[in-house]
Structure formats: structure tokens, C-alpha cells
Motif scaffolding. Structure first.
Motif, PDB file in Angstrom:
ATOM      1  N   HIS A   1       0.826  -1.204   0.000  1.00 42.00           N
ATOM      2  CA  HIS A   1       0.000   0.000   0.000  1.00 42.00           C
ATOM      3  C   HIS A   1       0.864   1.260   0.000  1.00 42.00           C
ATOM      4  CE1 HIS A   1      -3.469  -2.485   0.927  1.00 42.00           C
ATOM      5  NE2 HIS A   1      -4.243  -1.428   0.867  1.00 42.00           N
ATOM      6  N   TYR A   2       0.267   2.333  -0.498  1.00 43.75           N
ATOM      7  CA  TYR A   2       0.782   3.694  -0.337  1.00 43.75           C
ATOM      8  C   TYR A   2       2.116   3.928  -1.032  1.00 43.75           C
ATOM      9  CZ  TYR A   2      -2.216   2.546   3.658  1.00 43.75           C
ATOM     10  OH  TYR A   2      -3.218   2.057   4.452  1.00 43.75           O
ATOM     11  N   ALA A   3       2.529   3.050  -1.942  1.00 46.72           N
ATOM     12  CA  ALA A   3       3.889   3.089  -2.461  1.00 46.72           C
ATOM     13  C   ALA A   3       3.968   3.666  -3.877  1.00 46.72           C
ATOM     14  CB  ALA A   3       4.491   1.691  -2.453  1.00 46.72           C
ATOM     15  N   PRO A   4       4.823   4.661  -4.101  1.00 44.38           N
ATOM     16  CA  PRO A   4       5.095   5.107  -5.475  1.00 44.38           C
ATOM     17  C   PRO A   4       5.980   4.097  -6.195  1.00 44.38           C
ATOM     18  CG  PRO A   4       6.465   6.308  -3.915  1.00 44.38           C
ATOM     19  CD  PRO A   4       5.547   5.443  -3.094  1.00 44.38           C
ATOM     20  N   ASP A   5       6.221   4.337  -7.469  1.00 43.73           N
ATOM     21  CA  ASP A   5       7.074   3.437  -8.239  1.00 43.73           C
ATOM     22  C   ASP A   5       8.559   3.643  -7.928  1.00 43.73           C
ATOM     23  OD1 ASP A   5       4.938   2.224  -9.549  1.00 43.73           O
ATOM     24  OD2 ASP A   5       4.894   3.779 -11.101  1.00 43.73           O
ATOM     25  N   LYS A   6       8.903   4.797  -7.380  1.00 43.52           N
ATOM     26  CA  LYS A   6      10.301   5.101  -7.066  1.00 43.52           C
ATOM     27  C   LYS A   6      10.726   4.405  -5.771  1.00 43.52           C
ATOM     28  CE  LYS A   6       9.892   7.809 -10.562  1.00 43.52           C
ATOM     29  NZ  LYS A   6      10.021   9.257 -10.548  1.00 43.52           N
ATOM     30  N   ASP A   7      12.043   4.288  -5.576  1.00 47.50           N
ATOM     31  CA  ASP A   7      12.568   3.752  -4.323  1.00 47.50           C
ATOM     32  C   ASP A   7      12.377   4.784  -3.215  1.00 47.50           C
ATOM     33  OD1 ASP A   7      13.462   1.323  -5.381  1.00 47.50           O
ATOM     34  OD2 ASP A   7      15.355   2.213  -6.046  1.00 47.50           O
ATOM     35  N   VAL A   8      11.801   4.359  -2.111  1.00 46.65           N
ATOM     36  CA  VAL A   8      11.555   5.243  -0.971  1.00 46.65           C
ATOM     37  C   VAL A   8      12.336   4.730   0.235  1.00 46.65           C
ATOM     38  CG1 VAL A   8       9.808   6.212   0.589  1.00 46.65           C
ATOM     39  CG2 VAL A   8       9.252   5.812  -1.827  1.00 46.65           C
ATOM     40  N   TYR A   9      13.011   5.644   0.924  1.00 48.43           N
ATOM     41  CA  TYR A   9      13.747   5.286   2.130  1.00 48.43           C
ATOM     42  C   TYR A   9      13.364   6.243   3.259  1.00 48.43           C
ATOM     43  CZ  TYR A   9      16.731   2.530  -0.964  1.00 48.43           C
ATOM     44  OH  TYR A   9      17.198   1.624  -1.887  1.00 48.43           O
ATOM     45  N   MET A  10      13.167   5.693   4.442  1.00 47.27           N
ATOM     46  CA  MET A  10      12.939   6.505   5.623  1.00 47.27           C
ATOM     47  C   MET A  10      14.280   7.008   6.163  1.00 47.27           C
ATOM     48  SD  MET A  10      10.040   4.202   7.580  1.00 47.27           S
ATOM     49  CE  MET A  10      10.855   2.621   7.277  1.00 47.27           C
ATOM     50  N   VAL A  11      14.271   8.238   6.675  1.00 45.82           N
ATOM     51  CA  VAL A  11      15.494   8.831   7.210  1.00 45.82           C
ATOM     52  C   VAL A  11      15.239   9.286   8.645  1.00 45.82           C
ATOM     53  CG1 VAL A  11      17.276  10.596   6.921  1.00 45.82           C
ATOM     54  CG2 VAL A  11      16.138   9.636   4.904  1.00 45.82           C
ATOM     55  N   LYS A  12      16.060   8.778   9.558  1.00 45.06           N
ATOM     56  CA  LYS A  12      15.992   9.234  10.947  1.00 45.06           C
ATOM     57  C   LYS A  12      16.605  10.632  11.045  1.00 45.06           C
ATOM     58  CE  LYS A  12      16.375   4.496  12.687  1.00 45.06           C
ATOM     59  NZ  LYS A  12      17.202   3.541  13.474  1.00 45.06           N
ATOM     60  N   GLU A  13      16.150  11.414  12.028  1.00 44.77           N
ATOM     61  CA  GLU A  13      16.594  12.803  12.130  1.00 44.77           C
ATOM     62  C   GLU A  13      18.115  12.919  12.203  1.00 44.77           C
ATOM     63  OE1 GLU A  13      15.828  16.823  14.842  1.00 44.77           O
ATOM     64  OE2 GLU A  13      14.638  15.010  15.173  1.00 44.77           O
ATOM     65  N   ALA A  14      18.763  12.011  12.934  1.00 47.84           N
ATOM     66  CA  ALA A  14      20.216  12.084  13.108  1.00 47.84           C
ATOM     67  C   ALA A  14      20.981  11.796  11.819  1.00 47.84           C
ATOM     68  CB  ALA A  14      20.653  11.099  14.196  1.00 47.84           C
ATOM     69  N   ASP A  15      20.313  11.208  10.821  1.00 50.30           N
ATOM     70  CA  ASP A  15      21.000  10.809   9.584  1.00 50.30           C
ATOM     71  C   ASP A  15      20.810  11.778   8.434  1.00 50.30           C
ATOM     72  OD1 ASP A  15      21.953   8.512  10.827  1.00 50.30           O
ATOM     73  OD2 ASP A  15      20.260   7.272  10.168  1.00 50.30           O
ATOM     74  N   TRP A  16      20.104  12.889   8.662  1.00 49.08           N
ATOM     75  CA  TRP A  16      19.789  13.770   7.540  1.00 49.08           C
ATOM     76  C   TRP A  16      21.014  14.458   6.949  1.00 49.08           C
ATOM     77  CZ3 TRP A  16      16.390  14.036   3.972  1.00 49.08           C
ATOM     78  CH2 TRP A  16      15.085  13.572   4.188  1.00 49.08           C
ATOM     79  N   THR A  17      22.002  14.808   7.754  1.00 48.81           N
ATOM     80  CA  THR A  17      23.201  15.460   7.196  1.00 48.81           C
ATOM     81  C   THR A  17      23.863  14.560   6.170  1.00 48.81           C
ATOM     82  OG1 THR A  17      23.588  16.761   9.206  1.00 48.81           O
ATOM     83  CG2 THR A  17      25.475  16.412   7.733  1.00 48.81           C
ATOM     84  N   GLN A  18      24.068  13.291   6.538  1.00 53.05           N
ATOM     85  CA  GLN A  18      24.691  12.351   5.611  1.00 53.05           C
ATOM     86  C   GLN A  18      23.772  12.038   4.433  1.00 53.05           C
ATOM     87  OE1 GLN A  18      27.860  11.327   5.759  1.00 53.05           O
ATOM     88  NE2 GLN A  18      28.065  12.688   7.531  1.00 53.05           N
ATOM     89  N   ALA A  19      22.469  11.986   4.684  1.00 50.99           N
ATOM     90  CA  ALA A  19      21.525  11.706   3.597  1.00 50.99           C
ATOM     91  C   ALA A  19      21.548  12.818   2.554  1.00 50.99           C
ATOM     92  CB  ALA A  19      20.113  11.536   4.162  1.00 50.99           C
TER      93      ALA A  19
END
Length: 341
Positions: A229-247
Motif C-alpha cells: 500500500h501507499y507506495a510510489p514506483d520510485k525507491d523510498v527510504y525513511m530517514v531518521k533525524e540524526a541521519d539527515w546530514t549524511q543523507a
């Protein structure tokens, strides 16, 4: 078939279409629903065909008044308490079905039925004018992000339905909370705007959060439990707040643009305001939920975007619906600094 977009100020064409057994998408406070007369089996079958929806995925019946539920379901004292407290609103209640009142296409062949009374005056007016409850799964291609504006519905279902009633953007943006009252212990089968603690306060007792894995040969009691459910065709990844700089560093190093979806405070912190391929989620949990599906659709419709990174919010009851939908859209995948960098 030509699909019409009708204004909410004139429901006559939509009413006529529904009475003739055709499909009409309607607005609610959560997402747009795909409507058909719940007592017209042939019309209900068209819902599955239009969406490409598995036939063992039960539908939610939408009513205009609480009393309509008693026409097809056995309403318990607990159910009445929740109706009094939260209807109209984003709460779906699963109850035992009255035998022979609804097609198995509505119930998925189960002895239960899910119902809700939407907090949208236009849709309640529509149901009243039709004179029958309406089934109303999300008005999108099955498995894709749910529609929060009429244009989303038209994008997915034009040529497959009679029309969509346009009442602007939905307020909540994620589907209703689903609570099962057909068993001895109340259980939330799908999180939504109304949280477990809020329900417990009304019922005066504990409510389970039912994270049940539905087997391949098992019929789910509620939408969103079994199928993708709820999924686009693109790859989706969740990002934790502490990882946003590296993301963000990783995203800026990619040849293809990466869609970034994150709360306003993180947009400001990382100086992303006004940049291309950034979708701000607003300043709180309510705005994030309202903007989630629209953001996923925005990037899914951009051919150059191959990957979407989306902020995972803190695990609180208020964020439960947002995180649940995001987790399903991402297939449980997180941005892993060690893997990506």
C-alpha cells in the motif's frame, strides 16, 4: 468513458451516476474515496475492477448518520460510545455483519463489516441524496499513494469512473483509524488520526494495537493489512533525524535528482528552503500527515527522480498514522549511512 470533475456545490450529476450503478469519487477529511452503492453488488464489483484491487480486501462502508449502520451491522454498546465520541470523524469501526444484508464483495467474505461516518458535509449530503450507504476505498490505483486532491483521483482513474466530486484538499491526508470491535478485546488494526489513548479514554479500558501478519490465504479484516500500500514506483527510504546530514550529502552526489521530504525545521536547519526537489512537510505531525501522500505523488510523477528520502518522525501516538503509511511506502527500508556512503 469520460470522467467528469464535478464541483461540490452541485451534486445532481454525481447522485444520478451513483443511483445508476456507476462509480463516483468523493471527498472526506482523510483521503478521497471511490464510491459505489453498498447494496448494489454489480456496482461494488466495478470498484475492484477500477482500482485493480484484490477481491479479498474488504471495503469500508460510509454512512451519513449513525443509525444507517444498524441496517447491516450489529451495533454494540462500545460501538455506540465510539460513534457518539468520534463521529463524524476519522474512525472506522468493525462490527459483526447482519446476515444477508451485504454482498461478500463488501465484506471480503467475512462475518464482519467496517463502517465510518466521514467529517465532510458534502459527502454526507451525497450519501443522503443517493439514499444508500456508499463503499469507499481510497480513490486511487490499488497499492499507490492515496489521493488527497481531486486531481490525484483523475490522474489514476480517468476513463474508469463516472466522475469525482471536487471539494479541495483533504484536511487530514491519511486514512482513518480502524478499530475492531467484533472480538472480545478491542484492537486497532490500522492507526490514524484518532489514537489508542483517545479511544481508551472513551471505552474506559485497554485497546490493543494489533500488528498481525496476514497470511497469503487469509482475508484481512481491514484495508492496508495484507497487500502493498501507499507506495510510489520510485525507491523510498525513511530517514531518521540524526541521519539527515549524511543523507543530504549522499543525495547531492547523485547524478539523478533525489526527492527530499522533511519537516520545516529540518529544511531550515539544512538550508534547503526554496530548493528544487525538496517537499516541506510542515511544522508538526498533523501537517506532515496531510502532506505525505501528495509529496510522494509529486516525486513519483517526475521522471528524473529515481529515489525519495522521507523523514521518519518520533514514535509517538500522534505520529502513528504517518509512520505507518511511510513504513509501508518504503517497504520498511531506511537510509543506512554505512550502506549508502
Amino acid at each position: 468513458m469520460e470522467t467528469k470533475i464535478w464541483q461540490a456545490t452541485d451534486l445532481s450529476a454525481a447522485v444520478t451516476a451513483l443511483k445508476r450503478g456507476r462509480l463516483v469519487a468523493f471527498p472526506t477529511e482523510t483521503v478521497y474515496g471511490l464510491g459505489a452503492d453498498a447494496f448494489n453488488e454489480k456496482a461494488v464489483s466495478k470498484v475492484y475492477a477500477a482500482k485493480g484491487r484484490p477481491s479479498d480486501n474488504p471495503l469500508i462502508v460510509h454512512v451519513a448518520t449513525p443509525s444507517q449502520v444498524r441496517d447491516y451491522a450489529q451495533v454494540s454498546e462500545q460501538a455506540q460510545q465510539l460513534m457518539d465520541a468520534f463521529w463524524p470523524g476519522p474512525l472506522t469501526i468493525i462490527l459483526p455483519v447482519v446476515p444477508d444484508k451485504l454482498s461478500k464483495l463488501v465484506t471480503g467474505g467475512l462475518q464482519t463489516v467496517a463502517s465510518r461516518l466521514p467529517d465532510n458535509a458534502v459527502t454526507r449530503q451525497l450519501i443522503n441524496a443517493v439514499g444508500s450507504p456508499l463503499v469507499g476505498p481510497s480513490a486511487n490505483t490499488s497499492g499507490k499513494p492515496s489521493p488527497t486532491i481531486a486531481e490525484h483521483v483523475y490522474h489514476d482513474l480517468h476513463g474508469k469512473i463516472a466522475g469525482v466530486v471536487d471539494d479541495g484538499a483533504t484536511k487530514i491526508g491519511v486514512e482513518s483509524t480502524v478499530i475492531d470491535l467484533s472480538t472480545d478485546s478491542p484492537a486497532i488494526l490500522r492507526p490514524g488520526k484518532i489514537t489508542g489513548p483517545e479511544i481508551e479514554a472513551v471505552l474506559g479500558g485497554p485497546v490493543d494495537s494489533f500488528e498481525h501478519h496476514v497470511a497469503a490465504d487469509e482475508v484481512p479484516k481491514a484495508p492496508g493489512m495484507k497487500y502493498r500500500h501507499y507506495a510510489p514506483d520510485k525507491d523510498v527510504y525513511m530517514v531518521k533525524e540524526a541521519d539527515w546530514t549524511q543523507a543530504i550529502i549522499w543525495a547531492q552526489g547523485q547524478l539523478a535528482p533525489v526527492g527530499l521530504m522533511l519537516p520545516d525545521q529540518l529544511v531550515e536547519k539544512h538550508q534547503l528552503a526554496g530548493m528544487d526537489f525538496v517537499w516541506p512537510l510542515g511544522e508538526n505531525d498533523a501537517s506532515a500527515a496531510a502532506k505525505l501522500f501528495a509529496g510522494l505523488r509529486n516525486f513519483d510523477d517526475q521522471p528524473m527522480v529515481k529515489t525519495i528520502l522521507v523523514a521518519r518522525l518520533a514514535d509517538t501516538p500522534a505520529n502513528g498514522a504517518y509512520n505507518n503509511r511511510l513504513n509501508k511506502a518504503a517497504g520498511g527500508q531506511y537510509f543506512d549511512v554505512a550502506e549508502f556512503m
